[in-house]
Design an enzyme around this catalytic site. Structure first.
Site, PDB file in Angstrom:
ATOM      1  N   LYS A 173     108.442  99.810 -41.888  1.00 50.26           N
ATOM      2  CA  LYS A 173     107.990  98.441 -41.165  1.00 50.26           C
ATOM      3  C   LYS A 173     107.215  98.592 -40.240  1.00 50.26           C
ATOM      4  O   LYS A 173     107.391  99.589 -39.491  1.00 50.26           O
ATOM      5  CB  LYS A 173     109.399  97.821 -40.803  1.00 50.26           C
ATOM      6  CG  LYS A 173     109.259  96.560 -40.232  1.00 50.26           C
ATOM      7  CD  LYS A 173     110.348  95.968 -39.795  1.00 50.26           C
ATOM      8  CE  LYS A 173     110.842  96.631 -38.681  1.00 50.26           C
ATOM      9  NZ  LYS A 173     112.162  95.671 -38.074  1.00 50.26           N
TER      10      LYS A 173
HETATM   11  C1  5RP Z   1     113.254  94.783 -33.188  1.00 50.28           C
HETATM   12  C2  5RP Z   1     112.927  94.936 -34.538  1.00 50.28           C
HETATM   13  C3  5RP Z   1     113.075  93.622 -35.474  1.00 50.28           C
HETATM   14  O1  5RP Z   1     113.818  93.950 -36.792  1.00 50.28           O
HETATM   15  C4  5RP Z   1     111.664  93.498 -36.216  1.00 50.28           C
HETATM   16  O2  5RP Z   1     110.753  93.367 -34.939  1.00 50.28           O
HETATM   17  C5  5RP Z   1     111.583  92.350 -36.884  1.00 50.28           C
HETATM   18  O3  5RP Z   1     111.948  91.066 -36.005  1.00 50.28           O
HETATM   19  P1  5RP Z   1     110.433  90.102 -35.727  1.00 50.28           P
HETATM   20  O4  5RP Z   1     110.177  89.662 -36.945  1.00 50.28           O
HETATM   21  O5  5RP Z   1     111.198  89.483 -34.685  1.00 50.28           O
HETATM   22  O6  5RP Z   1     109.471  90.864 -35.015  1.00 50.28           O
HETATM   23  O7  5RP Z   1     112.973  96.016 -35.077  1.00 50.28           O
HETATM   24  O8  5RP Z   1     112.947  95.745 -32.741  1.00 50.28           O
END
Ligand code: 5RP
Length: 260
Positions: A173
């Site tokens: 991610k």
């Molecule tokens: C926070 C995270 C969240 O899962 C990730 O950032 C996704 O959330 P957003 O779309 O709000 O950024 O890892 O540290």
């Protein structure tokens, strides 16, 4: 890859199109009661029918989500810092693999912070967790966190994403950046994008569209959904982009509720 790992991955990445809408509500592990998640169950329950997986902490799962829910869970297993601490994102393991299995997680999420002075701690933490997760056939999603001082560009995201994949993560991610296709082409495992800070819905939908069309398999989106003026409309709109190849314009109509 054993049957169990493949089966769990198929709960996260839908076999019908190889894509995923991950609803991310794990923010509390370092942000506390994040705006929109003060009463997490009230916000999340109406969104679940339109998400493929739910990403959250074990405490949120145990205290807010009904165990009879049938949405696959991606469990946040790294942490240890807060937004007011001195070393935000200097994370380590905060959930054992046994507890992740007990909570019936289909996958786990572990953050690394490439480029930070403490990068080694986060990277070794993730690789040790990958070794444990592999023993039980649990896929690991590497979250390539980005520190304030880091330049969010394709070079950085390519570095962090490829490192995570080479070190054994099953999914990465990361964040959408200009020339994102360069990040995708140099990462050998599936990539999803985080939504990042709240932006106007039309812009967030365009970002999701562009990421998918650059080769991402989906999103792991939180704030742009649960902080939206119409969270259900927004998750439906994101779903339309990811799974129905909707254009940003069509998705925006879904968001506004005009589209049936
Ligand atoms: C926070 C995270 C969240 O899962 C990730 O950032 C996704 O959330 P957003 O779309 O709000 O950024 O890892 O540290």
């Amino acid at each position: 890859m054993d049957w169990g790992m493949k089966n769990r991955l198929s709960k996260i990445i839908k076999p019908k199109d190889g894509r995923t809408v991950m609803l991310a509500v794990d923010h509390g592990y370092f942000m506390g009661p994040t705006s929109g998640l003060e009463q997490l169950d009230k916000m999340v329950n109406p969104l679940l029918p339109y998400a493929d997986t739910l990403m959250l902490t074990r405490g949120a799962l145990r205290n807010y989500i009904d165990p009879t829910c049938d949405i696959p869970i991606v469990l946040r297993v790294s942490g240890g810092t807060s937004i007011i601490g001195k070393e935000l994102l200097h994370e380590g393991t905060v959930v054992s693999i046994e507890d992740a299995i007990r909570l019936n997680a289909s996958g786990v999420a572990y953050s690394i912070l490439v480029g930070a002075e403490f990068e080694r701690d986060t990277i070794l933490g993730m690789t040790q967790y990958i070794d444990e997760a592999e023993r039980y056939g649990i896929p690991v999603i590497a979250v390539t966190a980005v520190g304030k001082e880091m330049v969010r560009d394709a070079r950085y995201m390519s570095l962090a994403s490829r490192m995570a994949a080479e070190l054994g993560a099953h999914i990465v991610k990361t964040y959408f950046v200009k020339d994102f296709e360069k990040v995708i082409e140099s990462c050998p495992v599936p990539v999803v994008i985080a939504g990042g800070k709240k932006q106007p819905e039309a812009e967030a939908l365009k970002m999701a569209y562009d990421a998918i069309h650059a080769g991402a398999i989906g999103v792991d989106m939180g704030r742009n959904i649960f902080q939206s003026s119409n969270p259900v409309g927004m998750v439906k709109a994101v779903n339309a982009i990811v799974h129905k190849n909707a254009t940003p314009k069509e998705a925006f109509e879904v968001f506004k509720g005009n589209k049936k």
